[in-house]
Design a protein around this motif. Structure first.
Motif, mmCIF file in Angstrom:
data_model
loop_
_atom_site.group_PDB
_atom_site.id
_atom_site.type_symbol
_atom_site.label_atom_id
_atom_site.label_comp_id
_atom_site.label_asym_id
_atom_site.label_seq_id
_atom_site.Cartn_x
_atom_site.Cartn_y
_atom_site.Cartn_z
ATOM 1 N N GLN A 280 0.823 -1.207 0.000
ATOM 2 C CA GLN A 280 0.000 0.000 0.000
ATOM 3 C C GLN A 280 0.860 1.260 0.000
ATOM 4 O O GLN A 280 0.518 2.256 -0.638
ATOM 5 C CB GLN A 280 -0.915 0.016 1.222
ATOM 6 N N ALA A 281 1.963 1.223 0.737
ATOM 7 C CA ALA A 281 2.836 2.398 0.808
ATOM 8 C C ALA A 281 3.536 2.658 -0.524
ATOM 9 O O ALA A 281 3.928 3.794 -0.814
ATOM 10 C CB ALA A 281 3.877 2.211 1.910
ATOM 11 N N ALA A 282 3.688 1.611 -1.336
ATOM 12 C CA ALA A 282 4.251 1.732 -2.696
ATOM 13 C C ALA A 282 5.604 2.439 -2.717
ATOM 14 O O ALA A 282 5.877 3.250 -3.600
ATOM 15 C CB ALA A 282 3.252 2.450 -3.605
ATOM 16 N N GLY A 283 6.411 2.154 -1.717
ATOM 17 C CA GLY A 283 7.750 2.718 -1.696
ATOM 18 C C GLY A 283 7.846 4.144 -1.211
ATOM 19 O O GLY A 283 8.943 4.710 -1.153
ATOM 20 N N ARG A 284 6.717 4.751 -0.869
ATOM 21 C CA ARG A 284 6.746 6.136 -0.400
ATOM 22 C C ARG A 284 7.233 6.191 1.046
ATOM 23 O O ARG A 284 6.750 5.427 1.879
ATOM 24 C CB ARG A 284 5.355 6.767 -0.521
ATOM 25 N N PRO A 285 8.161 7.077 1.397
ATOM 26 C CA PRO A 285 8.633 7.170 2.777
ATOM 27 C C PRO A 285 7.529 7.660 3.703
ATOM 28 O O PRO A 285 6.557 8.288 3.270
ATOM 29 C CB PRO A 285 9.784 8.179 2.692
ATOM 30 N N VAL A 286 7.691 7.373 4.989
ATOM 31 C CA VAL A 286 6.670 7.746 5.973
ATOM 32 C C VAL A 286 6.424 9.251 5.987
ATOM 33 O O VAL A 286 5.285 9.712 6.106
ATOM 34 C CB VAL A 286 7.066 7.241 7.374
ATOM 35 N N ALA A 287 7.494 10.048 5.844
ATOM 36 C CA ALA A 287 7.322 11.504 5.849
ATOM 37 C C ALA A 287 6.407 11.958 4.718
ATOM 38 O O ALA A 287 5.580 12.873 4.893
ATOM 39 C CB ALA A 287 8.678 12.195 5.734
ATOM 40 N N GLU A 288 6.514 11.319 3.557
ATOM 41 C CA GLU A 288 5.638 11.673 2.434
ATOM 42 C C GLU A 288 4.201 11.270 2.729
ATOM 43 O O GLU A 288 3.255 12.013 2.438
ATOM 44 C CB GLU A 288 6.124 10.987 1.161
ATOM 45 N N LEU A 289 4.013 10.097 3.334
ATOM 46 C CA LEU A 289 2.672 9.658 3.695
ATOM 47 C C LEU A 289 2.085 10.560 4.781
ATOM 48 O O LEU A 289 0.880 10.835 4.786
ATOM 49 C CB LEU A 289 2.712 8.204 4.166
ATOM 50 N N ASP A 290 2.942 11.005 5.701
ATOM 51 C CA ASP A 290 2.490 11.957 6.726
ATOM 52 C C ASP A 290 1.924 13.218 6.082
ATOM 53 O O ASP A 290 0.859 13.714 6.470
ATOM 54 C CB ASP A 290 3.654 12.343 7.650
ATOM 55 N N ARG A 291 2.645 13.762 5.112
ATOM 56 C CA ARG A 291 2.196 14.989 4.465
ATOM 57 C C ARG A 291 0.874 14.760 3.735
ATOM 58 O O ARG A 291 -0.011 15.614 3.780
ATOM 59 C CB ARG A 291 3.254 15.476 3.458
#
Length: 318
Positions: A280-291
Protein backbone atom coordinates in the motif's frame (compact mmCIF):
# COMPACT_ATOMS: atom_id res chain seq x y z
CA UNK A 1 0.73 36.63 28.66
CA UNK A 2 2.37 33.74 26.82
CA UNK A 3 1.86 30.16 27.94
CA UNK A 4 4.51 27.49 28.35
CA UNK A 5 4.03 23.82 27.55
CA UNK A 6 6.70 21.58 29.01
CA UNK A 7 7.11 18.34 27.08
CA UNK A 8 8.87 15.31 28.55
CA UNK A 9 9.64 12.75 25.87
CA UNK A 10 9.77 13.72 22.20
CA UNK A 11 8.69 10.75 20.16
CA UNK A 12 5.89 10.99 17.62
CA UNK A 13 3.29 12.00 20.23
CA UNK A 14 5.55 14.37 22.15
CA UNK A 15 6.56 16.08 18.93
CA UNK A 16 2.91 16.33 17.96
CA UNK A 17 2.19 18.21 21.17
CA UNK A 18 5.15 20.48 20.50
CA UNK A 19 3.98 21.35 16.99
CA UNK A 20 0.44 22.05 18.21
CA UNK A 21 1.56 24.28 21.06
CA UNK A 22 3.93 26.25 18.84
CA UNK A 23 1.14 26.79 16.31
CA UNK A 24 -1.07 28.15 19.09
CA UNK A 25 1.54 30.73 20.04
CA UNK A 26 2.84 28.96 23.14
CA UNK A 27 6.43 28.68 24.26
CA UNK A 28 7.60 25.07 24.45
CA UNK A 29 10.38 23.71 26.64
CA UNK A 30 11.30 20.09 25.95
CA UNK A 31 13.45 17.43 27.55
CA UNK A 32 14.48 14.11 26.02
CA UNK A 33 17.81 12.42 26.83
CA UNK A 34 17.92 10.63 23.47
CA UNK A 35 20.77 11.69 21.16
CA UNK A 36 19.68 14.01 18.35
CA UNK A 37 16.22 14.44 19.92
CA UNK A 38 16.27 18.18 19.31
CA UNK A 39 17.20 17.75 15.66
CA UNK A 40 14.47 15.17 15.10
CA UNK A 41 11.90 17.42 16.76
CA UNK A 42 12.81 20.43 14.63
CA UNK A 43 12.58 18.30 11.48
CA UNK A 44 9.19 17.04 12.66
CA UNK A 45 7.87 20.55 13.27
CA UNK A 46 9.15 21.72 9.88
CA UNK A 47 7.27 18.87 8.18
CA UNK A 48 4.06 19.65 10.08
CA UNK A 49 4.19 23.44 9.76
CA UNK A 50 2.60 23.75 6.27
CA UNK A 51 -0.52 21.96 7.52
CA UNK A 52 -0.64 24.13 10.62
CA UNK A 53 -0.31 27.24 8.46
CA UNK A 54 -3.22 26.00 6.35
CA UNK A 55 -5.36 25.64 9.48
CA UNK A 56 -4.32 29.06 10.72
CA UNK A 57 -1.59 30.04 13.16
CA UNK A 58 -2.14 31.99 16.36
CA UNK A 59 -0.55 35.40 16.71
CA UNK A 60 3.14 35.05 17.50
CA UNK A 61 3.29 31.38 16.55
CA UNK A 62 6.78 30.33 15.49
CA UNK A 63 8.95 27.21 15.54
CA UNK A 64 11.69 29.32 17.13
CA UNK A 65 9.72 29.36 20.41
CA UNK A 66 10.94 25.81 21.08
CA UNK A 67 13.75 25.31 23.59
CA UNK A 68 15.45 22.04 24.52
CA UNK A 69 16.99 21.76 27.99
CA UNK A 70 19.27 19.26 29.70
CA UNK A 71 17.09 18.08 32.58
CA UNK A 72 13.53 17.33 33.53
CA UNK A 73 13.70 19.88 36.32
CA UNK A 74 14.71 22.64 33.89
CA UNK A 75 11.93 21.62 31.52
CA UNK A 76 9.08 21.94 34.00
CA UNK A 77 10.27 25.19 35.55
CA UNK A 78 7.82 27.93 34.62
CA UNK A 79 5.36 25.50 33.00
CA UNK A 80 1.67 26.27 32.64
CA UNK A 81 1.07 22.67 31.57
CA UNK A 82 3.30 19.60 31.51
CA UNK A 83 2.82 16.78 29.01
CA UNK A 84 4.53 13.42 29.62
CA UNK A 85 5.11 11.16 26.60
CA UNK A 86 7.64 8.52 27.65
CA UNK A 87 7.31 4.92 26.37
CA UNK A 88 4.24 2.95 27.43
CA UNK A 89 5.78 1.10 30.38
CA UNK A 90 4.01 1.62 33.69
CA UNK A 91 7.09 1.55 35.92
CA UNK A 92 8.89 4.07 33.72
CA UNK A 93 5.88 6.38 33.56
CA UNK A 94 5.41 6.25 37.33
CA UNK A 95 9.07 7.10 37.87
CA UNK A 96 8.99 10.05 35.47
CA UNK A 97 5.64 11.37 36.69
CA UNK A 98 6.83 11.24 40.32
CA UNK A 99 9.87 13.30 39.30
CA UNK A 100 7.67 15.80 37.46
CA UNK A 101 5.33 16.04 40.45
CA UNK A 102 8.29 16.77 42.72
CA UNK A 103 9.67 19.46 40.41
CA UNK A 104 6.62 21.31 39.04
CA UNK A 105 4.81 24.12 40.83
CA UNK A 106 1.82 22.72 42.79
CA UNK A 107 -0.89 24.29 40.64
CA UNK A 108 0.44 22.92 37.34
CA UNK A 109 -1.51 20.15 35.61
CA UNK A 110 0.56 17.15 34.50
CA UNK A 111 -1.00 15.28 31.59
CA UNK A 112 0.12 11.82 30.55
CA UNK A 113 -0.34 10.84 26.91
CA UNK A 114 -0.79 7.20 27.92
CA UNK A 115 -3.12 5.29 25.65
CA UNK A 116 -3.98 2.57 28.17
CA UNK A 117 -3.00 3.10 31.80
CA UNK A 118 -5.39 4.34 34.49
CA UNK A 119 -4.53 7.66 36.13
CA UNK A 120 -4.77 6.21 39.64
CA UNK A 121 -1.93 3.84 38.74
CA UNK A 122 0.08 6.75 37.31
CA UNK A 123 -0.45 8.79 40.50
CA UNK A 124 0.74 6.10 42.90
CA UNK A 125 4.33 7.36 43.43
CA UNK A 126 3.51 11.09 43.30
CA UNK A 127 4.06 12.41 46.81
CA UNK A 128 3.34 16.13 46.41
CA UNK A 129 0.16 16.82 44.40
CA UNK A 130 -0.88 13.44 42.95
CA UNK A 131 -4.33 14.63 41.89
CA UNK A 132 -2.93 16.95 39.23
CA UNK A 133 -1.43 13.97 37.40
CA UNK A 134 -4.12 12.96 34.92
CA UNK A 135 -4.50 11.14 31.64
CA UNK A 136 -4.52 13.53 28.69
CA UNK A 137 -4.61 11.12 25.78
CA UNK A 138 -4.39 12.63 22.28
CA UNK A 139 -4.50 11.09 18.81
CA UNK A 140 -1.90 11.01 16.08
CA UNK A 141 -1.23 13.45 14.48
CA UNK A 142 -1.64 15.46 17.66
CA UNK A 143 -1.02 18.75 15.88
CA UNK A 144 -4.13 18.25 13.71
CA UNK A 145 -6.57 15.94 15.50
CA UNK A 146 -8.34 17.90 18.23
CA UNK A 147 -9.62 15.16 20.55
CA UNK A 148 -7.94 14.73 23.93
CA UNK A 149 -9.38 12.31 26.48
CA UNK A 150 -9.05 13.64 30.03
CA UNK A 151 -9.27 11.12 32.87
CA UNK A 152 -8.84 11.90 36.55
CA UNK A 153 -7.64 9.39 39.13
CA UNK A 154 -8.62 8.65 42.70
CA UNK A 155 -6.72 11.69 43.98
CA UNK A 156 -7.99 14.09 41.31
CA UNK A 157 -10.38 16.86 42.33
CA UNK A 158 -12.98 18.46 40.02
CA UNK A 159 -11.15 21.79 39.89
CA UNK A 160 -8.07 20.05 38.49
CA UNK A 161 -10.08 18.57 35.62
CA UNK A 162 -11.73 21.95 35.01
CA UNK A 163 -8.31 23.61 34.81
CA UNK A 164 -7.09 20.91 32.45
CA UNK A 165 -10.11 21.41 30.19
CA UNK A 166 -9.42 25.13 29.98
CA UNK A 167 -5.73 24.67 29.21
CA UNK A 168 -6.26 22.09 26.47
CA UNK A 169 -8.95 24.29 24.96
CA UNK A 170 -6.33 27.04 24.77
CA UNK A 171 -4.32 24.58 22.67
CA UNK A 172 -7.35 24.33 20.34
CA UNK A 173 -8.10 20.81 21.57
CA UNK A 174 -11.56 19.31 22.11
CA UNK A 175 -11.40 17.81 25.62
CA UNK A 176 -13.56 14.78 26.34
CA UNK A 177 -13.76 14.11 30.07
CA UNK A 178 -14.05 10.36 30.61
CA UNK A 179 -16.57 9.69 33.36
CA UNK A 180 -14.58 6.96 35.09
CA UNK A 181 -11.27 5.20 34.83
CA UNK A 182 -10.99 2.32 32.41
CA UNK A 183 -8.02 0.79 30.61
CA UNK A 184 -7.74 2.20 27.10
CA UNK A 185 -10.19 5.02 27.86
CA UNK A 186 -12.85 5.40 25.11
CA UNK A 187 -11.51 5.91 21.60
CA UNK A 188 -8.70 3.36 21.81
CA UNK A 189 -11.13 0.68 22.98
CA UNK A 190 -13.26 1.37 19.91
CA UNK A 191 -10.26 1.34 17.58
CA UNK A 192 -8.90 -1.81 19.21
CA UNK A 193 -12.14 -3.68 18.46
CA UNK A 194 -11.90 -2.70 14.79
CA UNK A 195 -8.19 -3.54 14.70
CA UNK A 196 -8.76 -7.05 16.10
CA UNK A 197 -11.52 -7.76 13.62
CA UNK A 198 -9.34 -6.47 10.78
CA UNK A 199 -6.54 -8.85 11.81
CA UNK A 200 -8.98 -11.77 11.75
CA UNK A 201 -10.15 -10.85 8.25
CA UNK A 202 -6.56 -10.82 7.00
CA UNK A 203 -5.59 -13.93 8.95
CA UNK A 204 -8.57 -15.90 7.61
CA UNK A 205 -7.89 -14.90 4.02
CA UNK A 206 -11.13 -12.93 3.72
CA UNK A 207 -9.40 -9.70 2.71
CA UNK A 208 -6.00 -8.09 2.25
CA UNK A 209 -4.85 -5.10 4.30
CA UNK A 210 -5.63 -2.88 1.31
CA UNK A 211 -9.17 -4.26 1.01
CA UNK A 212 -9.86 -3.81 4.72
CA UNK A 213 -8.63 -0.22 4.55
CA UNK A 214 -10.78 0.41 1.46
CA UNK A 215 -13.85 -0.79 3.38
CA UNK A 216 -13.18 1.88 5.99
CA UNK A 217 -12.03 4.70 3.70
CA UNK A 218 -14.90 4.43 1.20
CA UNK A 219 -17.57 3.20 3.61
CA UNK A 220 -18.00 3.60 7.34
CA UNK A 221 -15.05 5.98 7.74
CA UNK A 222 -16.68 8.68 5.64
CA UNK A 223 -19.79 8.63 7.81
CA UNK A 224 -17.90 8.38 11.06
CA UNK A 225 -15.89 11.51 10.24
CA UNK A 226 -19.06 13.56 10.62
CA UNK A 227 -21.49 11.65 12.81
CA UNK A 228 -19.70 8.92 14.71
CA UNK A 229 -21.21 5.52 15.51
CA UNK A 230 -24.46 6.20 17.33
CA UNK A 231 -25.81 9.03 15.20
CA UNK A 232 -24.93 7.05 12.05
CA UNK A 233 -27.08 4.16 13.29
CA UNK A 234 -29.80 6.62 14.36
CA UNK A 235 -30.13 7.61 10.70
CA UNK A 236 -30.24 3.93 9.71
CA UNK A 237 -33.56 3.67 11.53
CA UNK A 238 -35.28 6.05 9.11
CA UNK A 239 -37.88 8.47 10.45
CA UNK A 240 -38.20 6.48 13.68
CA UNK A 241 -34.51 6.73 14.35
CA UNK A 242 -32.51 4.61 16.78
CA UNK A 243 -35.47 2.78 18.32
CA UNK A 244 -36.52 1.34 14.97
CA UNK A 245 -32.92 0.51 14.08
CA UNK A 246 -32.48 -1.47 17.29
CA UNK A 247 -35.78 -3.27 16.82
CA UNK A 248 -34.88 -4.25 13.26
CA UNK A 249 -31.17 -4.94 13.49
CA UNK A 250 -30.67 -5.55 17.22
CA UNK A 251 -31.14 -9.34 16.93
CA UNK A 252 -28.11 -9.46 14.60
CA UNK A 253 -25.93 -8.60 17.62
CA UNK A 254 -26.43 -12.23 18.72
CA UNK A 255 -24.97 -13.56 15.48
CA UNK A 256 -21.28 -14.59 15.43
CA UNK A 257 -20.25 -11.85 13.02
CA UNK A 258 -17.31 -10.55 15.00
CA UNK A 259 -14.37 -11.99 16.94
CA UNK A 260 -13.39 -9.75 19.81
CA UNK A 261 -10.35 -11.79 20.82
CA UNK A 262 -7.31 -11.05 18.71
CA UNK A 263 -5.86 -13.82 16.55
CA UNK A 264 -2.45 -15.20 17.44
CA UNK A 265 0.27 -13.12 15.85
CA UNK A 266 1.92 -15.94 13.95
CA UNK A 267 4.85 -15.29 11.61
CA UNK A 268 2.47 -15.97 8.72
CA UNK A 269 0.01 -13.30 9.88
CA UNK A 270 2.80 -10.82 10.59
CA UNK A 271 4.16 -11.36 7.08
CA UNK A 272 0.70 -10.85 5.55
CA UNK A 273 0.19 -7.58 7.41
CA UNK A 274 3.68 -6.23 6.80
CA UNK A 275 3.71 -7.16 3.11
CA UNK A 276 0.22 -5.71 2.64
CA UNK A 277 1.17 -2.39 4.23
CA UNK A 278 4.41 -2.17 2.24
CA UNK A 279 2.43 -2.78 -0.95
CA UNK A 280 0.00 0.00 0.00
CA UNK A 281 2.84 2.40 0.81
CA UNK A 282 4.25 1.73 -2.70
CA UNK A 283 7.75 2.72 -1.70
CA UNK A 284 6.75 6.14 -0.40
CA UNK A 285 8.63 7.17 2.78
CA UNK A 286 6.67 7.75 5.97
CA UNK A 287 7.32 11.50 5.85
CA UNK A 288 5.64 11.67 2.43
CA UNK A 289 2.67 9.66 3.70
CA UNK A 290 2.49 11.96 6.73
CA UNK A 291 2.20 14.99 4.46
CA UNK A 292 -0.50 13.32 2.36
CA UNK A 293 -2.46 12.40 5.49
CA UNK A 294 -2.07 15.88 6.92
CA UNK A 295 -3.26 17.63 3.75
CA UNK A 296 -6.31 15.38 3.77
CA UNK A 297 -7.05 16.00 7.45
CA UNK A 298 -6.84 19.77 7.04
CA UNK A 299 -9.60 19.59 4.43
CA UNK A 300 -11.67 17.10 6.45
CA UNK A 301 -11.48 19.28 9.56
CA UNK A 302 -12.77 22.19 7.50
CA UNK A 303 -15.71 20.09 6.33
CA UNK A 304 -16.51 18.89 9.85
CA UNK A 305 -16.57 22.49 11.05
CA UNK A 306 -18.77 23.51 8.10
CA UNK A 307 -21.35 20.73 8.52
CA UNK A 308 -21.18 20.32 12.29
CA UNK A 309 -20.68 23.86 13.63
CA UNK A 310 -22.17 22.79 16.95
CA UNK A 311 -18.91 20.91 17.55
CA UNK A 312 -17.36 24.24 18.55
CA UNK A 313 -19.44 24.17 21.72
CA UNK A 314 -19.30 20.50 22.58
CA UNK A 315 -16.72 20.87 25.34
CA UNK A 316 -19.26 22.02 27.88
CA UNK A 317 -21.59 19.12 27.12
CA UNK A 318 -19.06 16.29 27.43
Amino acid sequence: MSRQLSVIGTGVIGNGWIARALAQGWDVVAFDPAPEAAERTRDFVANAWPSLEALGLAEGAAPTRLTFVDSLEEAVAGADLVQENVPERLELKCEILAAIDAAAAPGVIVGSSTSGFKPSDLQRDCAWVPGRVIVAHPFNPVYLLPLVELVGGEATEPHQIELAQALYQELAMRPLVVRREIEGHIADRLMEALWREALHLVNDGVATTEEVDAAVVYGCGLRWALMGTFLTFHLAGGDQGMRHMLEQFGPALKLPWTKLEAPELTEELIDKVVEGCEYQAAGRPVAELDRRRDDFLVEVLGLVKKYWPEAEGLEGRI
